[in-house]
Design a protein around this motif. Structure first.
Motif, PDB file in Angstrom:
ATOM      1  N   ASP A  23       7.262   6.937  -3.267  1.00 57.58           N
ATOM      2  CA  ASP A  23       6.176   7.888  -3.450  1.00 57.58           C
ATOM      3  C   ASP A  23       5.671   8.275  -2.059  1.00 57.58           C
ATOM      4  OD1 ASP A  23       3.901   9.324  -4.083  1.00 57.58           O
ATOM      5  OD2 ASP A  23       2.735   7.549  -4.556  1.00 57.58           O
ATOM      6  N   THR A  26       1.480   8.927  -1.331  1.00 56.18           N
ATOM      7  CA  THR A  26       0.473   7.885  -1.178  1.00 56.18           C
ATOM      8  C   THR A  26       0.524   7.313   0.226  1.00 56.18           C
ATOM      9  OG1 THR A  26       0.634   7.343  -3.523  1.00 56.18           O
ATOM     10  CG2 THR A  26      -0.358   5.687  -2.101  1.00 56.18           C
ATOM     11  N   ASP A  60     -12.602   7.571  -7.421  1.00 59.15           N
ATOM     12  CA  ASP A  60     -11.876   8.430  -8.359  1.00 59.15           C
ATOM     13  C   ASP A  60     -11.769   9.811  -7.715  1.00 59.15           C
ATOM     14  OD1 ASP A  60     -10.785   9.839 -10.460  1.00 59.15           O
ATOM     15  OD2 ASP A  60     -12.313   9.232 -11.906  1.00 59.15           O
ATOM     16  N   CYS A  69      -7.536  15.084 -15.245  1.00 60.94           N
ATOM     17  CA  CYS A  69      -8.834  14.607 -14.753  1.00 60.94           C
ATOM     18  C   CYS A  69      -9.901  14.766 -15.835  1.00 60.94           C
ATOM     19  CB  CYS A  69      -9.265  15.385 -13.513  1.00 60.94           C
ATOM     20  SG  CYS A  69      -8.114  15.304 -12.128  1.00 60.94           S
ATOM     21  N   TYR A 129      -6.022   8.624   1.747  1.00 65.42           N
ATOM     22  CA  TYR A 129      -5.298   7.847   0.738  1.00 65.42           C
ATOM     23  C   TYR A 129      -4.007   8.506   0.267  1.00 65.42           C
ATOM     24  CZ  TYR A 129      -9.620   5.216   0.562  1.00 65.42           C
ATOM     25  OH  TYR A 129     -10.704   4.455   0.905  1.00 65.42           O
ATOM     26  N   ALA A 130      -3.982   9.844   0.271  1.00 67.14           N
ATOM     27  CA  ALA A 130      -2.819  10.537  -0.295  1.00 67.14           C
ATOM     28  C   ALA A 130      -2.762  11.966   0.199  1.00 67.14           C
ATOM     29  CB  ALA A 130      -2.899  10.523  -1.815  1.00 67.14           C
ATOM     30  N   SER A 133      -1.590  14.894  -5.636  1.00 68.47           N
ATOM     31  CA  SER A 133      -1.574  14.256  -6.954  1.00 68.47           C
ATOM     32  C   SER A 133      -2.916  13.640  -7.346  1.00 68.47           C
ATOM     33  CB  SER A 133      -0.477  13.197  -7.069  1.00 68.47           C
ATOM     34  OG  SER A 133       0.787  13.769  -6.826  1.00 68.47           O
ATOM     35  N   ILE A 134      -3.486  14.220  -8.385  1.00 67.26           N
ATOM     36  CA  ILE A 134      -4.718  13.727  -8.993  1.00 67.26           C
ATOM     37  C   ILE A 134      -4.543  13.745 -10.499  1.00 67.26           C
ATOM     38  CG2 ILE A 134      -6.378  14.295  -7.178  1.00 67.26           C
ATOM     39  CD1 ILE A 134      -6.851  16.971  -8.608  1.00 67.26           C
ATOM     40  N   ARG A 136      -6.519  10.314  -9.204  1.00 67.09           N
ATOM     41  CA  ARG A 136      -6.053   9.158  -8.436  1.00 67.09           C
ATOM     42  C   ARG A 136      -7.222   8.184  -8.380  1.00 67.09           C
ATOM     43  NH1 ARG A 136      -1.856   8.339  -4.496  1.00 67.09           N
ATOM     44  NH2 ARG A 136      -1.114  10.431  -4.960  1.00 67.09           N
ATOM     45  N   GLN A 149      -4.317   0.878  -7.391  1.00 66.50           N
ATOM     46  CA  GLN A 149      -4.147   2.321  -7.186  1.00 66.50           C
ATOM     47  C   GLN A 149      -3.387   2.879  -8.380  1.00 66.50           C
ATOM     48  OE1 GLN A 149      -3.935   3.457  -2.595  1.00 66.50           O
ATOM     49  NE2 GLN A 149      -2.029   2.624  -3.284  1.00 66.50           N
ATOM     50  N   SER A 150      -3.775   4.058  -8.816  1.00 66.05           N
ATOM     51  CA  SER A 150      -2.990   4.753  -9.844  1.00 66.05           C
ATOM     52  C   SER A 150      -2.966   6.234  -9.512  1.00 66.05           C
ATOM     53  CB  SER A 150      -3.576   4.533 -11.242  1.00 66.05           C
ATOM     54  OG  SER A 150      -4.833   5.172 -11.372  1.00 66.05           O
ATOM     55  N   ILE A 151      -1.905   6.865  -9.973  1.00 65.70           N
ATOM     56  CA  ILE A 151      -1.725   8.304  -9.794  1.00 65.70           C
ATOM     57  C   ILE A 151      -1.565   8.909 -11.178  1.00 65.70           C
ATOM     58  CG2 ILE A 151      -0.309  10.122  -8.785  1.00 65.70           C
ATOM     59  CD1 ILE A 151       0.816   7.940  -6.888  1.00 65.70           C
TER      60      ILE A 151
END
Length: 170
Positions: A23, A26, A60, A69, A129-130, A133-134, A136, A149-151
């Motif tokens: 990825d 990230t 978030d 979202c 952080y990135a 991609s949201i 996140r 962490q999550s996407i």
């Protein structure tokens, strides 16, 4: 036999190439110390992430126009904020990576969100952080270390987040 060997080789090559995909969006990983940054908690008050050391902090990243979202945020309100907002060891900040206060505050009011939502114009904080991609979600422990962490938004990821928070905030 040569055809079988070629097919098996192709299968293994595909398997290993998929396993090697990384990825690239990230910029942090679980176990890293979270970058420190300052942000406007309100139109006239600036705070720093380091001000929240000693707490479990949920970040978030979202956008008001983002369909996943819009699925996640009501759950953040109901299943996270309403459950932990009074816990002195907890903090949550939702960063709108696209819009300013003029768009964010009406969105917050219209959707009856009571958790802190702040603008991140230019994706300044998000970019720590990135790159894309949201939604996140990032969870930072009491010492400032990233522990989750999550996407994107999935039921499975959100359930894992809830379990982690329940464990850390018992």
């Amino acid at each position: 036999m040569k055809k079988l060997s070629a097919i098996l080789l192709l299968c293994f090559a595909t398997l290993f190439s998929n396993a090697q995909q990384i990825d690239t969006t990230t910029r942090t990983k679980v176990g890293d110390l979270s970058p420190n940054f300052s942000f406007n908690i309100s139109k006239d008050k600036v705070v720093s992430l380091s001000d929240y050391r000693g707490k479990i902090v949920v970040l978030d990243f979202f956008a008001t126009w983002c369909p996943p979202c819009r699925l996640e945020l009501p759950r953040v309100q109901k299943e996270i904020w309403e459950k932990y907002k009074a816990d002195p060891k907890f903090a949550l900040f939702a960063f709108d990576r696209e819009e300013n206060w003029d768009k964010l505050l009406p969105f917050k009011q219209k959707n009856h969100f009571s958790f802190p939502m702040v603008p991140d114009m230019g994706r300044v904080i998000f970019s720590l952080y990135a790159s894309q991609s949201i939604p996140r979600l990032i969870v930072i422990d009491e010492k400032g270390k990233i522990i989750y962490q999550s996407i994107g938004y999935t039921e499975k990821d959100f359930s894992e987040l809830l379990a982690l928070l329940a464990d850390k905030l018992k």
